[in-house]
Design a protein around this motif. Structure first.
Motif, mmCIF file in Angstrom:
data_model
loop_
_atom_site.group_PDB
_atom_site.id
_atom_site.type_symbol
_atom_site.label_atom_id
_atom_site.label_comp_id
_atom_site.label_asym_id
_atom_site.label_seq_id
_atom_site.Cartn_x
_atom_site.Cartn_y
_atom_site.Cartn_z
ATOM 1 N N ASN A 6 0.796 -1.226 0.000
ATOM 2 C CA ASN A 6 0.000 0.000 0.000
ATOM 3 C C ASN A 6 0.828 1.276 0.000
ATOM 4 O O ASN A 6 0.460 2.257 0.640
ATOM 5 C CB ASN A 6 -0.955 0.027 1.201
ATOM 6 C CG ASN A 6 -1.922 -1.137 1.186
ATOM 7 O OD1 ASN A 6 -2.412 -1.513 0.121
ATOM 8 N ND2 ASN A 6 -2.179 -1.720 2.340
ATOM 9 N N SER A 7 1.948 1.288 -0.680
ATOM 10 C CA SER A 7 2.722 2.508 -0.770
ATOM 11 C C SER A 7 2.187 3.365 -1.902
ATOM 12 O O SER A 7 1.442 2.908 -2.757
ATOM 13 C CB SER A 7 4.195 2.196 -1.006
ATOM 14 O OG SER A 7 4.357 1.559 -2.246
ATOM 15 N N TYR A 8 2.526 4.622 -1.889
ATOM 16 C CA TYR A 8 2.117 5.509 -2.962
ATOM 17 C C TYR A 8 3.292 6.426 -3.301
ATOM 18 O O TYR A 8 4.196 6.631 -2.494
ATOM 19 C CB TYR A 8 0.886 6.333 -2.557
ATOM 20 C CG TYR A 8 1.110 7.194 -1.333
ATOM 21 C CD1 TYR A 8 1.531 8.505 -1.465
ATOM 22 C CD2 TYR A 8 0.927 6.685 -0.054
ATOM 23 C CE1 TYR A 8 1.760 9.297 -0.351
ATOM 24 C CE2 TYR A 8 1.160 7.461 1.061
ATOM 25 C CZ TYR A 8 1.572 8.769 0.908
ATOM 26 O OH TYR A 8 1.797 9.535 2.010
ATOM 27 N N PHE A 9 3.282 6.986 -4.484
ATOM 28 C CA PHE A 9 4.386 7.819 -4.945
ATOM 29 C C PHE A 9 4.170 9.275 -4.539
ATOM 30 O O PHE A 9 3.091 9.820 -4.710
ATOM 31 C CB PHE A 9 4.521 7.732 -6.473
ATOM 32 C CG PHE A 9 4.731 6.329 -6.954
ATOM 33 C CD1 PHE A 9 5.693 5.525 -6.397
ATOM 34 C CD2 PHE A 9 3.946 5.819 -7.984
ATOM 35 C CE1 PHE A 9 5.892 4.236 -6.838
ATOM 36 C CE2 PHE A 9 4.131 4.520 -8.431
ATOM 37 C CZ PHE A 9 5.106 3.723 -7.865
ATOM 38 N N ILE A 10 5.210 9.896 -3.998
ATOM 39 C CA ILE A 10 5.151 11.332 -3.768
ATOM 40 C C ILE A 10 5.863 12.070 -4.904
ATOM 41 O O ILE A 10 5.724 13.264 -5.046
ATOM 42 C CB ILE A 10 5.789 11.703 -2.416
ATOM 43 C CG1 ILE A 10 7.230 11.214 -2.323
ATOM 44 C CG2 ILE A 10 4.980 11.138 -1.264
ATOM 45 C CD1 ILE A 10 7.972 11.724 -1.112
ATOM 46 N N SER A 11 6.616 11.336 -5.681
ATOM 47 C CA SER A 11 7.324 11.919 -6.817
ATOM 48 C C SER A 11 7.809 10.788 -7.695
ATOM 49 O O SER A 11 7.837 9.638 -7.288
ATOM 50 C CB SER A 11 8.505 12.776 -6.327
ATOM 51 O OG SER A 11 9.264 13.234 -7.433
ATOM 52 N N GLU A 12 8.186 11.115 -8.887
ATOM 53 C CA GLU A 12 8.784 10.114 -9.770
ATOM 54 C C GLU A 12 10.187 10.529 -10.173
ATOM 55 O O GLU A 12 10.735 10.030 -11.157
ATOM 56 C CB GLU A 12 7.898 9.904 -11.012
ATOM 57 C CG GLU A 12 6.589 9.214 -10.678
ATOM 58 C CD GLU A 12 5.792 8.864 -11.922
ATOM 59 O OE1 GLU A 12 6.295 9.127 -13.035
ATOM 60 O OE2 GLU A 12 4.682 8.332 -11.793
ATOM 61 N N SER A 13 10.750 11.465 -9.414
ATOM 62 C CA SER A 13 12.114 11.897 -9.704
ATOM 63 C C SER A 13 12.937 11.814 -8.436
ATOM 64 O O SER A 13 12.417 11.726 -7.345
ATOM 65 C CB SER A 13 12.118 13.328 -10.245
ATOM 66 O OG SER A 13 11.601 14.212 -9.266
ATOM 67 N N GLY A 14 14.239 11.838 -8.556
ATOM 68 C CA GLY A 14 15.123 11.772 -7.415
ATOM 69 C C GLY A 14 15.781 10.419 -7.300
ATOM 70 O O GLY A 14 15.553 9.526 -8.116
ATOM 71 N N PRO A 15 16.628 10.233 -6.267
ATOM 72 C CA PRO A 15 17.354 8.964 -6.096
ATOM 73 C C PRO A 15 16.390 7.801 -5.946
ATOM 74 O O PRO A 15 15.252 7.963 -5.482
ATOM 75 C CB PRO A 15 18.151 9.186 -4.807
ATOM 76 C CG PRO A 15 18.188 10.659 -4.608
ATOM 77 C CD PRO A 15 16.933 11.195 -5.207
ATOM 78 N N GLY A 57 14.316 5.024 -4.452
ATOM 79 C CA GLY A 57 13.828 4.792 -3.095
ATOM 80 C C GLY A 57 13.411 6.052 -2.385
ATOM 81 O O GLY A 57 12.614 6.009 -1.463
ATOM 82 N N ALA A 58 13.930 7.220 -2.757
ATOM 83 C CA ALA A 58 13.577 8.464 -2.082
ATOM 84 C C ALA A 58 12.319 9.075 -2.670
ATOM 85 O O ALA A 58 11.790 10.042 -2.140
ATOM 86 C CB ALA A 58 14.726 9.453 -2.171
ATOM 87 N N ALA A 59 11.865 8.550 -3.779
ATOM 88 C CA ALA A 59 10.713 9.126 -4.466
ATOM 89 C C ALA A 59 9.401 8.522 -4.022
ATOM 90 O O ALA A 59 8.350 8.966 -4.453
ATOM 91 C CB ALA A 59 10.874 8.941 -5.970
ATOM 92 N N CYS A 60 9.423 7.503 -3.187
ATOM 93 C CA CYS A 60 8.179 6.882 -2.731
ATOM 94 C C CYS A 60 8.126 6.865 -1.217
ATOM 95 O O CYS A 60 9.148 6.922 -0.544
ATOM 96 C CB CYS A 60 8.049 5.470 -3.288
ATOM 97 S SG CYS A 60 9.496 4.454 -3.015
ATOM 98 N N THR A 61 6.930 6.816 -0.703
ATOM 99 C CA THR A 61 6.751 6.821 0.745
ATOM 100 C C THR A 61 5.680 5.808 1.114
ATOM 101 O O THR A 61 4.889 5.391 0.263
ATOM 102 C CB THR A 61 6.371 8.221 1.241
ATOM 103 O OG1 THR A 61 6.362 8.237 2.662
ATOM 104 C CG2 THR A 61 4.997 8.625 0.733
#
Length: 206
Positions: free
Chosen positions: A12-21, A23-27
């Motif tokens: 049940n994770s969701y994306f906060i962004s699709e850019s960046g390093p 693993g750092a783009a999802c929460t």
């Protein structure tokens, strides 16, 4: 852009962004927290009976739900526990004797990390949160003898004695009722005052 392959989509994770390093783009979603290993993020579900806000990054963010408290098992595992029967929750953190309070006229008996609330005998009473029952005032007093539960043994209030001061009154705390006297502070015999006088007017003098 396509989703990052390291995002933990299975819990049940969701994306906060699709850019960046990576693993750092999802929460992680509500009810879970993230654990980062190398360049990968994994969402871990909160322990049973607990929840967290979305985006949590630590197990400490998982808070026990209302009506439960955080306890630690003998093996060191953290759990959200429910208070025993005939008790109420008074704190959200264990151990059980800190988090739970037995109701009035019950006492708590703790074994390891668990507690049982046991009803007082008919001749005893206890305020909420007690670990022992005391003999009821007026009718009884108690001595140093203990029963199998560690409670004092109740004895009938002696004739001529006043046992009304407080619950759990001891023999040394007893006082004489009007018209009676106690020959010795340690005695359980309370005599009629008329016995301390001689003559025909003994009752009137007493």
């Amino acid at each position: 852009k396509s989703p990052l392959p390291s995002c933990p989509r299975s819990i049940n994770s969701y994306f906060i962004s699709e850019s960046g390093p990576r693993g750092a783009a999802c929460t992680c979603a509500e009810g879970s927290y993230s654990q980062k290993t190398s360049d990968t993020v994994t969402c871990v579900k909160c322990r049973a009976k607990s929840s967290s806000e979305k985006g949590s990054t630590s197990e400490d963010a998982c808070k026990c739900r209302v009506g439960t408290y955080l306890s630690t098992s003998l093996e060191g595992t953290k759990e959200c526990s429910i208070c025993p029967v005939n008790s109420e929750i008074v704190d959200n953190t264990g151990p059980v004797e800190n988090a739970c309070s037995c109701r009035e006229n019950y006492f708590g008996k703790v074994t390891g990390t668990s507690m049982t609330c046991i009803k007082c005998d008919d001749d005893k009473t206890a305020p909420a949160g007690s670990s022992i029952c005391n003999c009821k005032k007026d009718l009884y007093y108690q001595n140093e003898t203990k029963d199998e539960n560690g409670n004092n043994v109740c004895l009938q209030c002696p004739n001529g004695a006043d046992c009304s001061s407080h619950n759990g009154i001891t023999s040394l705390e007893l006082v004489a009722l009007p018209g009676s006297w106690r020959p010795d502070p340690s005695s359980l015999v309370f005599s009629d005052c008329s016995q301390g006088y001689l003559g025909l007017d003994a009752v009137e003098l007493a």
